[in-house]
Design an enzyme around this catalytic site. Structure first.
Site, short mmCIF file in Angstrom:
data_model
loop_
_atom_site.label_atom_id
_atom_site.label_comp_id
_atom_site.label_asym_id
_atom_site.label_seq_id
_atom_site.Cartn_x
_atom_site.Cartn_y
_atom_site.Cartn_z
N MET A 89 -1.11 0.17 14.38
CA MET A 89 -2.67 0.02 14.94
C MET A 89 -2.68 -0.56 16.34
O MET A 89 -2.07 -1.77 16.41
CB MET A 89 -3.34 -0.81 13.80
CG MET A 89 -3.45 -0.26 12.74
SD MET A 89 -4.68 1.26 12.59
CE MET A 89 -3.51 2.34 11.36
N CYS A 90 -3.32 -0.25 16.87
CA CYS A 90 -3.12 -0.51 18.53
C CYS A 90 -4.18 -0.24 19.42
O CYS A 90 -5.18 0.60 19.40
CB CYS A 90 -1.92 0.27 18.86
SG CYS A 90 -0.65 0.27 17.59
N GLY A 91 -3.86 -0.52 20.80
CA GLY A 91 -4.64 -0.27 21.85
C GLY A 91 -3.50 0.79 22.69
O GLY A 91 -2.38 0.51 23.08
N ASP A 120 -7.08 -2.89 13.43
CA ASP A 120 -7.48 -3.06 15.11
C ASP A 120 -9.33 -3.21 15.00
O ASP A 120 -9.87 -3.65 15.66
CB ASP A 120 -6.96 -2.08 16.13
CG ASP A 120 -6.81 -0.46 15.60
OD1 ASP A 120 -7.30 -0.43 14.57
OD2 ASP A 120 -6.19 0.04 16.16
N ASN A 156 -1.42 5.34 18.10
CA ASN A 156 -2.38 4.50 17.31
C ASN A 156 -2.64 5.19 16.15
O ASN A 156 -3.09 6.27 16.14
CB ASN A 156 -3.74 4.39 18.27
CG ASN A 156 -4.89 3.43 17.50
OD1 ASN A 156 -4.25 2.64 16.58
ND2 ASN A 156 -5.81 3.19 17.87
#
Lengths: 301, 228, 442
Positions: A1-3, C209, A175
């Site tokens: 999970m990320c940018g 996120d 992502n």
């Protein structure tokens, strides 16, 4: 999970600013992933040369006198050390031999990626620290991708950071989270792929490499990824001259793109794009599910 | 008129100022500058304030709005006006996914396009999109109206309950249990009313098609299992 | 001399036992999977497989009734301006109005308030009855968002973002038509009488996120006052706990597979999720690895029935527990006094689990006005309060015997395990040995 961020420059006059633009984009995405960060920059290839980006947990002993050690085994290489990473420039065609020699001479060294133009820098920590450690701001180039990670199920390590190199001048950031990567990994291992981490994204990267080794181009490999990868993903990938984006068929991980005459940009959120020149007038859209987007310098030219 | 510059003022100060409007206050028109894609801008409004946001916002702008009037002079990120209760939210640019999610009332106007899942799980909100909407819009929509002047993406109205969908352009595909329905006089009247509220002119209700629930999934039947 | 075959009794298959055979016939006849309430009925390693060691010469116990053993707990100390303060670490788990009758929700509020603890709303929104009767009320923020509104968000004492529950990690809910009464339909904005399918994912975020941003929005709406809980079902507790913390949770609620549900497929209840016992240590490990143990509080639920269970959960590292099924039993669920009526429904007291059908003889899991009247919310609330107090006293008794002046000072080292399975899952030694199977990783 990320940018995730990505920037593909059409206007050559922006090339000196690539590192700075991409750094700002990535830093804006820090909240989406505080564990590690990484960036791949595609710079100008040196004719007749191949670049290999190395990483070491003990850069002092590993990188000092590396040039000499390689010379002793008959390999000519120039070594540029940047913190925990080093970029080796070797004669084209000597890449494999150099990697084999490195494994013998400096077993603690890890190869982050290689190719004519790509350099990959990644470490644990926040984007701002990773960017400054490697002085990414000062780097120019034609295109690049970046990633800031919130680890889901695999370890927070340098090797677990993105981008994952998928072959010469290829890399990928992700992502989401895949749900069939363990089976897929076993298949790829049978086919001879080597894995450094338990990370689902590395499986995606290796999958693309394996598909391309079978003769597919990146666009075709991404198309088949839509059938073979299960779970949630937004991928941004880079090749020597190209830049691609694909989202899974459910497409609920965020993705925003912007295009002007000067560039194509990708961000997990619009925030990542706000500092780009002329963003107010850019065409901004969200990539469609299960649709491959691809830009290529060579094809565009 | 209070002007809040999000480049220098913390988000928390903006939202708490919006939550602390004294009864009968005249100072109810706010301007927000430099939003630069910030999340949760102008959320939880519970008074008839006006907020003009000069620029683009991130996730959940005007979330749970109850009576406020929020205009974004730019584009909006995911979940704009999520769970709106009442009031009006206008996006001058485009809206990202989940626009108007679970909204229970009020009016959301998107002058550009809306991405996927526009009106997901809507529960009474009215949404008017000048442009087109993405896939899985109005998924599980329970009540309210979704009006689209452009086209709709794949799987429109999947698992729809009683939300009413009106599309002027093409629909790429209908989701499970969504069907085209007859446009009756009351629907034409409702559309005209929504156009008026959304400030839309030059468009006739007759140009739209109506979509609603086929109601086949309302009570479980094993022979409908392919739809799940 | 004639030869007689000796008698061989008919032998039934262990694989195709009577229950399995009946299930096959039922599915073939009805064409629908079995939907039911309650939690798993299979036997899984549980708190019963652990024992406390107590104190003797090497350690000294505290004197019962005289030397103080504190039971209070504060939840939500990380970011919230107004953390929750409870007299006992036993809270009431989320159960919806809709699944439960109005009087049942009221009784839960009354009982919890007398005992000095919190109760929780459910998939269906907040009712005035439960807000009015609950001193401390946790408001669930669920994928369906039925009844969600900012006024209730603000009049809640904490907000629980529900990602999953132990009976069905990864699954949504199911409320069959019989229970969608006028009031339930109105609260959920649904047509009356339909089968209502609740979503399994939140409509406007996916993944940690995005969750971080959702939590930010909820905090901004409520001016950073309320603790934000994140509830997950027992699936991958180490990762889920770590990600909830990274996303900004004040409290993590972890519900093992024995946790109840109003209505879900039986196959889900029995075959998805991990036993509560197996969930606790990985979750605590995640908190410790992040330096957040006791800073982000951990609430454990799923099959908690007694003060001993409470003490064991706390010893393994939880800060508090939540009870659902046990609370319903305290109110009067499955009471043998209604045996005649259970028989008419084809079941027996203690086995009744068709909570979704709305015919509960005890008047708890129903919306039928006549059945509802059978539950006196004041008397039932009193029963619940008694039960909560007994559990608290039991946990205290154990803690004193282990020499603790606060329940939170119980440790894994105060426990031993009776079975190899429990020893491996709880990571406490098999009784009489220093052996913990599988020590060294999850």
């Amino acid at each position: 999970m990320c940018g995730i961020v990505g920037l593909f420059l059409k206007d050559r006059s922006l090339e000196p600013q690539l590192g700075a633009l991409l750094s700002d984009m990535l830093i804006t995405m820090t909240d989406r992933g505080p564990d590690s960060a990484g960036i791949a920059i595609y710079g100008a290839p040196a004719p007749g040369k191949t670049k290999i980006t190395l990483q070491s947990a003990t850069p002092g002993p590993d990188f000092t006198k590396l040039e000499g050690a390689l010379a002793e085994v008959g390999l000519r290489a120039s070594v540029t050390v940047k913190n925990t990473h080093a970029v080796l420039e070797v004669d084209a065609g000597q890449g494999e031999e150099t990697r084999a020699a490195l494994a013998r001479l400096r077993p603690g060294i890890r190869v982050m990626g290689s190719g004519d133009s790509v350099e990959i820098y990644k470490e644990t920590g926040l984007p701002k620290d990773v960017v400054s450690r490697f002085d990414v701001r000062s780097m120019g180039g034609t295109h690049g991708i970046g990633h800031t990670r919130m680890a889901t199920e695999s370890a927070v390590t340098t090797l677990g950071a993105h981008p994952f190199s998928t072959g010469a001048d290829q890399c990928l950031v992700h992502n989401g989270s895949l749900s069939n990567h363990n089976n897929l990994r076993r298949e790829l291992v049978r086919e001879g792929m080597i894995f450094e981490t338990q990370n689902d994204s590395e499986v995606a990267a290796a999958y693309l490499t394996a598909e391309m080794a079978k003769g597919k181009d990146l666009g075709q490999a991404l198309e088949s990824a839509l059938d073979d990868l299960d779970g949630f993903f937004t991928f941004v990938v880079g090749t020597k001259s190209g830049f691609g984006v694909v989202r899974d068929p459910i497409a609920c991980k965020p993705a925003v793109m912007a295009e002007t005459d000067q560039y194509v940009a990708f961000g997990s959120e619009y925030r990542a794009l706000v500092n780009l020149p002329g963003i107010e007038k850019a065409r901004v859209w969200e990539p469609e599910p299960a649709t491959v987007y691809f830009w290529d310098h060579e094809k565009a030219a | 008129m209070p002007v809040i510059d999000l480049a220098i003022t913390p988000l928390r100060d903006l939202n708490s100022a919006l939550h602390a409007i004294p009864q009968g206050s005249n100072d109810i028109a706010f301007e927000v500058v430099n939003p630069r894609g910030s999340h949760a801008v102008a959320v939880g409004i519970d008074a008839p304030v006006t907020v003009d946001v000069k620029g683009s916002v991130g996730y959940y702008c005007a979330g749970m709005n109850d009576g406020g009037s929020v205009t974004v002079h730019g584009s909006a990120g995911p979940g704009v006006a999520e769970n709106m209760m009442s009031g009006k939210v206008v996006i001058e640019g485009d809206a990202s996914q989940y626009a108007g999610a679970t909204g229970r009332g009020g009016l959301l106007v998107i002058k550009g396009n809306a991405a996927s899942r526009c009106g997901i799980s809507m529960k009474g909100i009215d949404i008017v999109v000048h442009g087109s909407i993405g896939h899985m819009s109005a998924f599980m929509g329970q009540s309210g109206h979704l009006v689209v002047l452009g086209d709709a993406g794949e799987a429109l109205g999947d698992s729809l309950y009683e939300a009413k969908l009106f599309v002027r352009g093409t629909v790429k595909s209908l989701g499970s249990d969504c069907m085209e329905k007859e446009m009756r006089p009351e629907h034409l009247t409702k559309l005209a009313e929504l156009f008026e509220m959304a400030g839309i002119t030059g468009v006739r209700p007759e140009e739209f098609k109506r979509y609603g629930s086929a109601r086949k999934l309302y009570n479980f039947n094993i022979d409908n299992a392919d739809a799940y | 001399m004639s030869y007689h075959n000796p008698y061989t009794p008919p032998r039934k298959s262990a694989t195709f036992d009577d229950y399995t055979l009946a299930e096959i016939r039922r599915a073939a006849a009805t064409g629908i999977y079995d939907i039911r309430g309650a939690g798993t009925k299979r036997k899984v390693p549980h708190f019963d497989d652990l024992l406390f060691l107590g104190a003797s010469i090497s350690r000294y116990p505290l004197e019962g009734y005289r030397e103080r053993c504190d039971t209070s707990v504060v939840l939500g100390t990380r970011f919230a301006k107004k953390p929750i303060r409870l007299k006992t670490p036993i809270t009431i788990a989320g159960m919806s109005f809709g699944a439960l009758s109005g009087p049942a929700k009221e009784a839960l509020g009354r009982g919890a308030t007398i005992a000095g603890t919190s109760t929780t709303t459910g998939d269906g929104g907040m009712t005035d009855e439960e807000r009015g009767h609950s001193e401390t009320l946790v408001y669930q923020y669920l994928p369906s968002r039925y009844g969600m509104n900012p006024k209730d968000l603000r009049r809640a004492d904490a907000i629980e973002v529900v990602v999953g529950q132990g009976a069905k990690p990864g699954g949504g809910g199911m409320l069959l038509g019989q229970k969608i009464s006028d009031r339930v339909a109105e609260m959920r904005t649904l047509p009356k009488g339909i089968d209502q399918r609740s979503a399994c994912r939140h409509p406007d975020w996916t993944g940690p996120d995005d969750l971080e941003i959702k939590i930010l929005e909820l905090r901004e709406i409520t001016d950073w006052e309320k603790p934000i809980y994140v509830k997950v079902g027992g699936a991958r507790p180490y990762y889920d706990t770590a990600l909830a913390v990274k996303a900004g949770a004040d409290v993590v609620v972890l519900d093992g597979m024995q946790g109840g549900t109003a209505a879900t497929q039986d196959v889900f209840i029995e075959h998805v999720g991990m036993p509560t016992l197996a969930c606790i240590r990985p979750a605590v490990q995640a908190l410790q690895d992040l330096g957040m143990h006791r800073k982000v509080q951990l609430i454990i639920s799923g099959g908690v029935r007694s003060g001993a269970d409470v003490a064991k959960a706390l010893a393994l590292g939880a800060d508090a527990v939540a009870i659902g099924t046990a609370a319903l039993v305290a109110l009067g669920d499955n009471d043998p006094r209604w045996e005649e009526e259970y028989q008419k429904l084809g079941t027996t007291a203690g086995a009744y689990d068709d909570w979704h059908e709305g015919k509960d003889p005890a008047g708890i899991t129903t919306q039928d006005p006549e059945l509802m009247k059978r539950l006196d919310p004041i008397a039932a609330g009193r029963r619940l309060a008694n039960f909560l107090k007994v559990m608290t006293l039991e946990a205290q008794t154990i803690a004193r015997a282990c020499g603790k002046n606060h329940l939170h000072n119980l440790e894994p080292e105060d426990l031993c395990a009776l079975t190899i399975e429990a020893s491996a899952m709880a990571q406490v030694p098999l009784a009489g040995t220093s052996w913990i199977p599988g020590k060294g990783g999850f």
